[in-house]
Design an enzyme around this catalytic site. Structure first.
Site, mmCIF file in Angstrom:
data_model
loop_
_atom_site.group_PDB
_atom_site.id
_atom_site.type_symbol
_atom_site.label_atom_id
_atom_site.label_comp_id
_atom_site.label_asym_id
_atom_site.label_seq_id
_atom_site.Cartn_x
_atom_site.Cartn_y
_atom_site.Cartn_z
ATOM 1 N N ASP A 94 5.038 8.678 3.662
ATOM 2 C CA ASP A 94 3.993 7.759 3.205
ATOM 3 C C ASP A 94 4.149 6.478 4.034
ATOM 4 O O ASP A 94 5.271 6.106 4.393
ATOM 5 C CB ASP A 94 4.188 7.468 1.718
ATOM 6 C CG ASP A 94 3.201 6.435 1.215
ATOM 7 O OD1 ASP A 94 1.998 6.626 1.447
ATOM 8 O OD2 ASP A 94 3.648 5.442 0.622
ATOM 9 N N ASP A 142 7.614 6.241 -2.103
ATOM 10 C CA ASP A 142 8.230 5.309 -3.047
ATOM 11 C C ASP A 142 7.324 4.880 -4.192
ATOM 12 O O ASP A 142 7.777 4.225 -5.119
ATOM 13 C CB ASP A 142 8.682 4.042 -2.304
ATOM 14 C CG ASP A 142 7.498 3.149 -1.938
ATOM 15 O OD1 ASP A 142 6.449 3.699 -1.534
ATOM 16 O OD2 ASP A 142 7.620 1.920 -2.068
ATOM 17 N N ASP A 189 2.809 8.468 -5.102
ATOM 18 C CA ASP A 189 3.549 9.444 -4.295
ATOM 19 C C ASP A 189 4.151 10.560 -5.151
ATOM 20 O O ASP A 189 4.578 11.588 -4.612
ATOM 21 C CB ASP A 189 4.691 8.758 -3.532
ATOM 22 C CG ASP A 189 4.186 7.798 -2.471
ATOM 23 O OD1 ASP A 189 3.076 8.033 -1.967
ATOM 24 O OD2 ASP A 189 4.891 6.824 -2.156
#
Length: 718
Positions: free
Chosen positions: A405, A606, A610
């Protein structure tokens, strides 16, 4: 025991860890009680320890007991060996008659068997419950040798002339037990070292804390602390529990929790974690988490759960062990019968049977996986890498693509002003102060970046009126000359009849290629300047990507940004592929699509959005500084929140798996090679027959070597 518990009504799941001597049992208290579970365990020949006992105390007590048992067995075994083997080794023997010699051997062997009575009690219980174990094998072998020797001893006593060439095998039974007790002592000692990292975690939290009470401070047990309590920590002391600094500043050694080697500066308003060490100055802090809510308690829970879980390869080893002992007993009896029918005498057949029983003990097979996992998971936790479920050990090495990400993972998630580009001869100061007059009122990350930049430069903003925030576009306001000032993206410019001059288009393209978002400042339809806003890239990002490339992994990044911006960031850190303009809800769908192409995916993230992708991925890696839900969902948690640890986590997982494979190879190898030799297959060709005492040494060494191989994980540099 695991099989028995899982077949019991009311028990939902039961997992046994041989290396840590722990059972993790989920049960329905309406159908079965704790006492009922304990009864089943005791029925299988095991004791049930007090759940409040520490692993350290239990381990030290066991090692001490086994050491005493070995030394006493050795003290009795030395004269037994001398009496039985002295003549063969041409040693000077005391002038005693054959009858006296037999009596002495009988007494010494009986004493050794009594010293090792626990082994016989355990083995007998397992036989009665039709669940024989290694103790059962040793018991059958040594009792067979003992009873045969006792019978022959009686015959020699009654008819010495008729049985002058007969032999007794008391030393086989006695010396086998000496080596078995040595093996169990060494095994317990190395297993104790295997669990050292876990015990170090348990020992991190201090027992007491210095609590503010009235006008003074008193020492109280940590267990009595409550949310909001004010504590004092002096230099050199451990921080007793999690909280927030309210007075003073210092540096804290957090290496035991996060693996971070450098001390971390702490000031008022910053968090401190229980179990870390205050290095420089006294400070006061307010308690914010207690009991199971603390970071340390969470780490211990994760590690405990990991040790209770089983890798797929361990399930296979457990199945083999379950059937192994009954097969070996059948094989030993078959070998005994074969040699008798082949015309060999009873002592020869007995020797082969005892050797097969002793050498085939599956202890090393049962220890191969859990000891490697115990050492490996502990070693990883020392590096600030929490492996939540050991099934990922199989997965980690097979990963084809690592998908990061962007926001909060490749970047810090905190936008900064990367550059300021004034237009029309204006200065940096002029356009920043103009922009600040709008940004100062907004909580948008880009506006806060402008405010931070202006504050660092010491710029002051003029006052504006009629401020209006346009969702997804920017902010507008009116200055003292009744002119409209706007700060935002291109959509805001177009909505207010303002366009980007042709000569500035190249500048905008350059910003996008550098991974920066253009933020425009305009007044009365004229563009005054452009701010290049960039989500700050983590300092270690480029190194992390390079390390993964060296491991042969394909790297991709998912982002909600425009393609040009995402590509710019990817280019700066060396990422191979970019999936831009991806909505948070579609991250898990992207992972599924990659898996549908036959790729095994690791996802690193995080945030709350996610969590679905972390759960969907073959391997979910969460940064500890992220949200609780991301940490809960990930298979591996990086406590330092440094993405260089992604490669380290994969490397550690692969290394633990390698050690498990090595252990299982050696465990099977000992048995596959040892059993035929013990059964006497070499005897017709070479005249070599494995002595039961040598079989006992080989069996003990197999367990010792497997556990020692696991301990090598502690010294591996990652």
């Amino acid at each position: 025991m695991e099989a028995a518990l899982n077949q019991t009504q009311g028990v939902l799941t039961a997992r046994i860890n041989l290396a840590s001597a722990k059972a993790t049992v989920e049960f329905d208290s309406n159908l079965i009680t704790f006492d009922g579970i304990a009864k089943i365990i005791r029925g299988k020949g095991f004791d049930v320890g007090d759940a409040t006992d520490t692993a350290t105390t239990h381990s030290e007590d066991e090692i001490g007991y086994l050491k005493q048992r070995f030394l006493l067995s050795l003290l009795l075994g030395a004269p037994l060996f001398y009496l039985a083997m002295g003549e063969m080794l041409h040693l000077p023997l005391p002038s005693v008659t054959l009858r006296t010699n037999i009596i002495l051997q009988l007494l010494l062997t009986t004493a050794i068997m009594l010293v090792n009575a626990n082994l016989y009690i355990s083995g007998f219980k397992k036989l009665l419950s039709r669940n024989p174990n290694m103790d059962s094998l040793v018991e059958i072998g040594t009792v067979a040798a003992y009873l045969y020797s006792l019978t022959m001893g009686i015959f020699i006593w009654v008819h010495p002339a008729a049985y002058q060439n007969a032999h007794v095998y008391f030393e086989s039974a006695g010396i086998i037990l000496v080596f078995i007790s040595l093996g169990k002592f060494l095994e317990a000692k190395t297993k104790g070292r295997a669990g050292e990292a876990i015990r170090n975690l348990l020992a991190l939290q201090p027992k007491t804390a210095t609590l503010l009470r009235g006008d003074g401070f008193v020492e109280v047990p940590v267990a009595e602390l409550r949310y909001g309590d004010i504590l004092l920590v002096r230099p050199g002391e451990k921080i007793p529990i999690d909280g927030v600094v309210i007075e003073g500043q210092t540096t804290v050694d957090e290496s035991a929790i996060s693996g971070e080697s450098l001390p971390i500066a702490k000031a008022v308003g910053e968090s401190v974690v229980g179990g870390t060490i205050n290095k420089t100055s006294p400070f006061r802090f307010a308690v914010r988490r207690v009991g199971a809510e603390t970071v340390l308690a969470g780490i211990i829970k994760i590690v405990d759960n990991a040790l209770a879980s089983k890798a797929p390869i361990q399930v296979l080893a457990d199945k083999v062990s379950f059937y192994f002992v009954p097969i070996i007993i059948s094989l030993a009896l078959s070998v005994f019968a074969f040699w008798l029918f082949a015309g060999y005498d009873f002592p020869f057949a007995l020797t082969t049977m005892v050797s097969v029983l002793i050498i085939a003990c599956p202890c090393s097979l049962g220890l191969a996986t859990p000891t490697a996992i115990m050492v490996g998971v502990g070693r990883a936790s020392e590096r600030g890498i929490l492996i939540k479920n050991v099934s990922v050990l199989e997965t980690a090495r097979q990963i084809d693509i690592v998908l990061f990400d962007k926001t909060g993972t490749i970047t810090t998630g905190i936008p900064i002003v990367a550059r300021v580009l004034p237009l029309g001869g204006l200065t940096d100061k002029h356009i920043t102060e103009k922009a600040l007059s709008l940004a100062a009122t907004s909580k948008h990350p880009f506006a806060m970046a402008i405010a931070t930049y202006a504050g660092d430069k010491g710029f002051v903003s003029p006052s504006l009126t009629t401020l209006r925030e346009w969702e997804g576009m920017g902010i507008t306001g009116t200055d003292s000359e009744e002119k409209t000032v706007l700060l935002g993206n291109e959509r805001l410019l177009l909505a207010n009849s303002c366009s980007i001059p042709l000569e500035s288009r190249g500048t905008v393209e350059a910003l996008l290629c550098a991974g920066e978002s253009p933020l425009y400042l305009a007044c009365d339809g004229a563009l005054l300047g452009i701010f290049g806003i960039r989500d700050e890239i983590r300092a270690e990002a480029k190194e992390a990507i390079g390390n993964l490339h060296q491991m042969g992994k394909r790297i991709a990044m998912v982002s909600g940004d425009k393609q040009e911006i995402a590509q710019g960031i990817a280019r700066l850190v060396g990422i191979d592929e970019v999936f831009a303009e991806t909505l948070p809800a579609n991250k898990a769908i992207l992972v599924k699509e990659l898996q549908a192409k036959g790729l095994r995916v690791a996802f690193v993230g995080d945030g709350i959005n996610d969590a679905p992708a972390l759960a969907q991925a073959n391997l979910g890696i969460a940064l500890a500084e992220g949200t609780d839900i991301a940490v809960e969902t990930g298979d591996i948690v990086l406590m330092r929140s440094k993405i260089t640890d992604v490669a380290v986590a994969i490397d550690i997982s692969a290394y633990i798996r390698r050690k498990i494979r090595q252990n299982l190879f050696w465990a099977f190898c000992y048995n596959i090679l040892g059993i035929p030799i013990a059964a006497g297959v070499l005897y017709p060709f070479t005249g070599f027959l494995l002595n039961p005492m040598l079989a006992a040494i080989a069996m003990s060494f197999s367990s010792f070597s497997v556990v020692s191989n696991s301990l090598l994980i502690r010294y591996k540099r990652f």
